[in-house]
Design a protein around this motif. Structure first.
Motif, short mmCIF file in Angstrom:
data_model
loop_
_atom_site.label_atom_id
_atom_site.label_comp_id
_atom_site.label_asym_id
_atom_site.label_seq_id
_atom_site.Cartn_x
_atom_site.Cartn_y
_atom_site.Cartn_z
N ASP A 22 0.86 -1.00 -0.04
CA ASP A 22 0.19 0.03 0.13
C ASP A 22 0.98 1.23 -0.37
O ASP A 22 2.08 1.27 0.48
CB ASP A 22 -0.85 0.02 1.16
N ASP A 23 0.23 2.39 -0.64
CA ASP A 23 0.88 3.46 -0.86
C ASP A 23 2.43 3.70 -0.48
O ASP A 23 3.17 3.74 -0.65
CB ASP A 23 0.01 4.66 -0.34
N LYS A 24 2.97 4.35 0.58
CA LYS A 24 2.27 5.63 1.01
C LYS A 24 3.27 6.85 1.04
O LYS A 24 4.41 6.53 1.60
CB LYS A 24 1.69 5.37 2.10
N GLN A 25 3.00 7.82 0.56
CA GLN A 25 3.70 9.21 0.95
C GLN A 25 3.20 9.87 1.73
O GLN A 25 2.19 10.00 1.86
CB GLN A 25 3.86 9.76 -0.68
N GLY A 30 7.02 15.27 2.21
CA GLY A 30 8.02 14.90 1.26
C GLY A 30 8.94 13.69 1.54
O GLY A 30 9.95 13.73 1.43
N ALA A 31 8.14 12.88 2.25
CA ALA A 31 8.87 11.62 2.58
C ALA A 31 8.01 10.47 2.05
O ALA A 31 6.99 10.57 1.44
CB ALA A 31 8.76 11.38 4.13
N LEU A 43 12.72 4.88 5.19
CA LEU A 43 12.15 6.24 5.35
C LEU A 43 12.92 7.08 4.17
O LEU A 43 13.91 7.33 4.79
CB LEU A 43 11.87 6.89 6.48
N TRP A 44 12.30 7.43 3.03
CA TRP A 44 13.28 8.34 2.19
C TRP A 44 12.68 9.80 2.25
O TRP A 44 11.65 9.99 2.49
CB TRP A 44 13.05 7.82 0.78
N ASN A 45 13.66 10.54 2.16
CA ASN A 45 13.60 11.94 2.14
C ASN A 45 13.58 12.41 0.49
O ASN A 45 14.50 12.39 0.15
CB ASN A 45 14.67 12.84 2.84
N LEU A 46 12.44 12.97 0.08
CA LEU A 46 12.20 13.37 -1.40
C LEU A 46 12.49 14.73 -1.40
O LEU A 46 12.33 15.20 -2.45
CB LEU A 46 11.10 12.81 -1.83
N ARG A 47 12.78 15.44 -0.45
CA ARG A 47 12.84 16.98 -0.54
C ARG A 47 14.16 17.36 -1.08
O ARG A 47 14.32 18.51 -1.69
CB ARG A 47 12.69 17.71 0.95
N GLN A 48 15.26 16.76 -0.98
CA GLN A 48 16.47 16.88 -1.50
C GLN A 48 16.52 16.15 -3.06
O GLN A 48 15.80 15.24 -3.24
CB GLN A 48 17.41 16.46 -0.51
N GLY A 357 7.22 17.16 -9.06
CA GLY A 357 8.30 17.23 -9.41
C GLY A 357 8.66 18.36 -10.39
O GLY A 357 7.68 18.88 -11.11
N ALA A 358 9.79 18.82 -10.79
CA ALA A 358 10.13 19.64 -11.51
C ALA A 358 11.52 19.41 -12.21
O ALA A 358 12.61 19.08 -11.59
CB ALA A 358 10.06 21.16 -10.88
#
Length: 1068
Positions: A22-25, A30-31, A43-48, A357-358
């Motif tokens: 299941d998901d989950k963000q 931003g994790a 647990l991933w940090n997606l802000r960087q 994203g960008a």
């Protein structure tokens, strides 16, 4: 030139296969939480820009089977194989002491284990109620506060997935027999409704026919229409050949969408993230093993969205690559405009719905193009500018040929049983837009670019390329080779790529027959690249043509040249005539440096006078064993172990070369090339590099040294304005020919002087008699002027060949020669760089003096070499089989970089590795991933700025206002304090032996263990400040939201007071 740094990965284009959970963000933070196959939560940090693992939690005694993270919650539910449910705080990644044991969830009277947990979800009406699904068909509705089961549901079929109705009164289950059951919480004794969507209808009273398991179901409601029921699997067993499918049920309509690859996971995209509201689904994202598609649910035919990201690099296996950096800027727009017209129809007219994203372009904005050739004959042009990868244009080379028919009785002569159209080599001139491709079936196709559609016949030429040899008297038994001729023992010979028998089924020896049949009827060619000429090698006396090992095209000269292990072919594609078809041994004429005289194989190779070999001594036979094999797809050589060799017979005569004397005076006879056994040769390496650098490759060689010398393949070709002879005072068109024995032969090209004569007068192609020599097979050529500037080969400026404009009809050919005759003075005025598998040399022309020599490797061999431009300077880039990337300055050949980057472990790397300008390279790291790398310091410094942002902060949408009465009577979801229930104060601590907390490298704890000193402290302080700033920003947003809510509440209270101010109590 600026100093280069160690190679750094620029980006990796891949499509991972995810585990189904299941998901989950974690919303708004931003994790990302992921579960791996070794029962570890990350647990991933997606802000960087480079995602990093902040925390990991390793389960030691139980295996993870399902995870669920409720919306706007920091508590993660984890189901295990033993049937237990654990709860994890995702902020601290600490296991809570609150545990739902399987024996407490089921009834005490139950004697069997319910199986692993297959589903976890909280009720849309009440977050304090948790729905737990077990594999054996048991469903438990658990009250988190009272720690007891509120109700239980039992079914006799295994459960695969569950999904709620948004009102929280019903839920739907998918089962292993292909059925869907709908349950009502008020009557849990039996299902409210049971359906088998793909089962055959049975008579009343009979059970429906079982189907394949429904692996996942999603039940999504709509305000103004029937709900959507979307599931994967569930097809009937009598449809065994059916492909993986996704079924969409909307009302009474059932639509089955067949997929090209197995379904890994799918997720319905809805208008609201709140589970207690009407979902209003608008799309379904389907993750396949090799693709990602999104289905539009707003249209009745359910079209798919056009994917803006390249998921089909591996649609057909990639067989070769080409990389062009800093190419003409208008090419990308031109190819894209043409490619858009060729795209498939039927896509949804809406934009791609995934918008997170960008992209960041960074400072490097020059255009880059990647070309990939595939096993099915297709060629794809990709826009690789900055960090993007978008397909621009797709070309199908197989459309030139007739389709292969099985058992038609004709004498077809395919030399490849599978993938006869596979692309082997690519040559592209961006300035003239001439494109040339060679395939495994010994053909070459020349394409010209046009913006106009035409219908025309395809011109084809058939070339009979063979090696003329003479039989000699067999040596005495004591001097004969110790290995027998295996050709007489084999029932059938195989060609370079696994061919068919040399004798057709009718018993007639194949001769002068091409491997593929070119279409003879007029063919419609859409705008884009259009076939101008097809050249095919033919069978000779029952021997199939050898695969092409080198290819070069000159748009300025209008000539294409290609070679194989038999010889060289030069074709005029303007006049559509063969200029030269000659065996390799004939190119030496009277100056044959390797006299193939009968001698014992024990003797060393003899060198004779006339060789322009400078500063090199004869190579002993034992040192020849460190030469790279020349029978694989490396450096343009033959592809696989072969028992075919140069065939006997006469070569095809051309009108332009009929007067050329093929045999030099005094040429001695030599043995006819024989079929040979495939021998395994292990590269000699040092003891330290034995494990990682050893690389065994099959080599097709004749057993005797006589036969070994006679098999000389053409490995490199290069057109250039140069000095063909020592006494030349001016440059003239030349063709550099490199062979597998390290020889360089200069071919002189005599072209007509005017444009008008070029279309009518013949072109004369003659060997000049100039020879240069290196160790190992020749890989690449290049030329520099006397000032050290890299010279580009001449080219013709592109013009549309099918333009109907009157001005275009009288337009003359515009050539760019890139060479100034005014700069010619007394003495040498051109440097020629030649690189082989072992060494690099720089010659001064026309004196043919060797100025610089650099022995690149002794224990290995070079796989790929190219002269590239970096920081406005030319350098020689080499990739060695032992994994080293080496950069040398030009013309001095001074080593500038030597890095052990990637030991060669797969032939895919050797076949697809290529260099380009601006310090970049690429290769296929796996069948589905293109790896780009850079050895430029400037590029390394800008990589961080070029990386995209994965996480884009967005505001959480407001929940719908459900009204006073619905809120009063329980129509909306009820919230409760999870912190109070799952926190350490009330639930206690979990057992330390159950799970182990591991700080990730991206967390502060992980950095404390990995970094130290001042830099580590500064980094930790920066991360702490960033986190503090993020918390302050979130606090400010929450404060503003509370103020807004308070104002709204005050306003509504005031309105309510005014409404009921003058009413009596009995009026309510």
């Amino acid at each position: 030139m600026a100093s280069a740094s160690a190679p750094a990965s620029r980006f990796l284009l891949s499509f991972p296969v995810l585990t189904s959970f299941d998901d989950k963000q974690h919303c708004g933070c931003g994790a990302l939480v992921s579960a791996s196959s070794d029962d570890t939560l990350h647990l991933w940090n997606l802000r960087q820009k480079r995602p990093a693992i902040l925390h990991s939690l390793k389960f030691n005694r139980e295996r993870i089977t399902y995870c669920h993270l409720p919306f706007q919650s920091k508590w993660l539910y984890v189901g295990t194989e033993r049937g237990n449910t654990h709860i994890v705080n995702i902020e601290s990644f600490i296991l809570s002491g609150y545990v739902i044991m399987w024996n407490k969830a089921i009834e005490l009277s139950t004697k069997t284990h319910p199986g692993p947990v297959v589903h976890l979800s909280d009720s849309p009406r009440d977050e304090g109620k948790l729905l737990i699904g077990y594999e054996n068909g048991t469903v438990v509705f658990w009250d988190l506060k009272s720690k007891r089961a509120e109700l239980r549901v039992y079914y006799d079929e295994a459960i695969h997935s569950i999904d709620w109705h948004h009102e929280g009164k019903q839920f739907m289950c998918s089962h292993s027999d292909g059925s869907l059951t709908l349950w009502n919480l008020k009557s849990p004794s039996r299902p409210f409704q049971t359906t088998v969507p793909h089962g055959k209808s049975q008579r009343e009273g009979r059970k429906s026919e079982s189907c394949k398991p429904i692996l996942k179901v999603e039940y999504k409601t709509c305000r103004n229409s029937e709900p959507f029921i979307i599931f994967s699997g569930g097809l009937s067993y009598d449809k065994a050949c059916r492909r993986p499918s996704l079924t969409i049920m909307h009302g009474k309509a059932i639509t089955v969408l067949e997929m090209d690859h197995p379904i890994v996971e799918f997720l319905t995209l809805c208008e609201t993230p709140y589970p207690n509201e009407f979902q209003e689904p608008y799309a379904v994202a389907v993750l396949l093993e090799k693709d990602l598609i999104v289905v539009d649910l707003t249209q009745t035919n359910f079209p798919i969205f056009e994917n803006p990201y390249p998921m089909d690099i591996h649609e057909s296996p990639v067989t070769c690559t080409a990389y062009f950096a800093d190419c003409p800027p208008d090419l990308i727009l031109v190819l894209y405009s043409i490619g858009v017209k060729h795209k498939k129809q039927g896509y949804s007219n809406k934009e791609w719905p995934v918008s997170g994203g960008a992209w960041n372009l960074g400072a490097q904005t020059y255009p880059e193009i990647i070309i990939t050739g595939h096993a099915d004959g297709t060629i794809k042009f990709w826009d690789a500018s900055a960090m993007t990868l978008q397909m621009l244009y797709k070309l199908k080379t197989s459309k030139v040929f007739e389709k292969q028919k099985v058992g038609d009785g004709k004498q077809t002569c395919e030399i490849v049983e599978e993938d006869p159209f596979a692309v082997q080599m690519i040559y592209w001139c961006p300035e003239s837009r001439i494109f040339c491709v060679s395939g495994v079936s010994a053909y070459v196709i020349i394409y010209k670019f046009s913006r106009h559609e035409i219908t025309a016949e395809i011109v084809s030429l058939e070339v009979r390329l063979q090696c003329d040899v003479e039989d000699i008297i067999t040596p005495e038994p004591e001097t004969s080779p110790p290995f027998p001729d295996l050709s007489s023992q084999l029932p059938s010979s195989r060609s370079l790529s696994g061919s068919t028998n040399t004798v057709s089924s009718e018993g007639v020896t194949k001769d002068s027959i091409p491997c593929l049949s070119v279409k003879t009827r007029p063919v419609r060619m859409p705008p884009g690249y259009q076939a101008d000429l097809v050249i095919q090698l033919v069978w000779v006396d029952g021997e199939p043509p050898q695969q092409i090992t080198s290819l070069a095209v000159s748009s300025a000269y209008g000539i294409v040249a290609f070679g194989n292990c038999t010889g060289l072919v030069v074709v005029d594609f303007i006049q559509k005539t063969v200029l030269l078809s000659m065996g390799t041994i004939d190119l030496y004429r009277s100056s044959d440096l390797y006299q193939r005289q009968p001698r014992s194989p024990r003797k060393n190779r003899q060198f004779i006078a006339g060789l322009t070999e400078l500063n090199d001594s004869p190579v002993p036979l034992e040192l020849e064993r460190c030469k790279s094999p020349t029978s694989d797809h490396v450096n343009g050589h033959c592809t696989s172990p072969t028992s075919q060799s140069c065939s006997s017979g006469k070569r095809l005569s051309s009108a332009d070369v009929s007067k050329v004397n093929r045999w030099g005076p005094g040429r001695p006879p030599f043995r006819k090339a024989q079929s040979a056994a495939c021998m395994e040769i292990s590269l000699p390496v040092t003891t330290e590099e034995t494990r990682e650098n050893s690389y065994n490759r099959s080599r097709s060689s004749s057993i005797s040294s006589i036969d070994k010398d006679s098999k000389e393949a053409i490995t490199a070709l290069y057109f250039m304005e140069s000095f063909a002879r020592k006494n030349d005072s001016t440059v003239s068109p030349c063709l550099f020919v490199g062979t597998s024995l390290g020889m360089v032969i200069l071919i002189s090209l005599n072209l007509p002087s005017s444009d008008e004569q070029r279309f009518t007068e013949p072109v004369v192609v003659l060997p000049s008699g100039t020879f240069l020599s290196l160790k190992g097979a020749v890989l690449t050529f290049s030329c520099m002027d006397r000032t050290g500037n890299l010279m580009q080969p001449p080219y013709e400026v592109w013009r549309d060949p099918n333009n109907t404009d009157e001005n275009e009809k009288t337009w003359k050919r515009k050539l760019v020669m890139n060479y100034s005759s005014s700069s010619q003075e007394m003495g040498d005025h051109q440097y020629t760089i030649i690189c082989s598998e072992k060494q690099a040399k720089v010659f001064s022309l026309p004196s043919q003096t060797c100025l610089y020599v650099h022995n690149i490797t002794e224990t290995s061999f070079i796989l790929q070499a190219d002269v590239v431009v970096m920081c406005n300077s030319a350098c020689l880039a080499c990739f060695c089989a032992n994994g080293h990337i080496m950069i040398m300055s030009l013309p001095s050949l001074r080593p500038m970089l030597d890095v052990n980057y990637l030991p060669l472990t797969d032939m895919r790397i050797a076949r697809t590795f290529c260099f380009t300008n601006e310090g970049q390279a690429l290769y296929l790291v796996s069948p589905t991933e293109i790896q780009r790398l850079t050895y430029s310091q400037e590029m390394c410094d800008n990589i961080q700025d070029m990386l995209g942002d994965l996480f884009t902060p967005i505001e959480t949408p407001e929940a719908q206002n459900r009204g006073f009465l619905k809120g009063l009577f329980g129509g909306s979801g009820q919230t409760f304090d999870r912190e109070e229930l799952f926190g350490e104060a009330s639930a206690g601590k979990a057992s330390r032996s159950l799970a182990q907390h591991i700080p990730g490298p991206g967390s502060i704890e992980g950095m404390k263990g990995a970094a130290g000193g001042v830099m580590g402290e500064l980094t930790r302080a920066r991360i702490a400040l960033d986190e503090r700033g993020q918390r302050l920003g979130e606090l400010e947003e929450k404060t503003a939201g509370m103020m807004t809510s308070a104002e709204a509440f005050s306003k509504h209270a005031h309105e309510l007071m005014l409404k009921y101010k003058d009413k009596k109590w009995y009026q309510f």
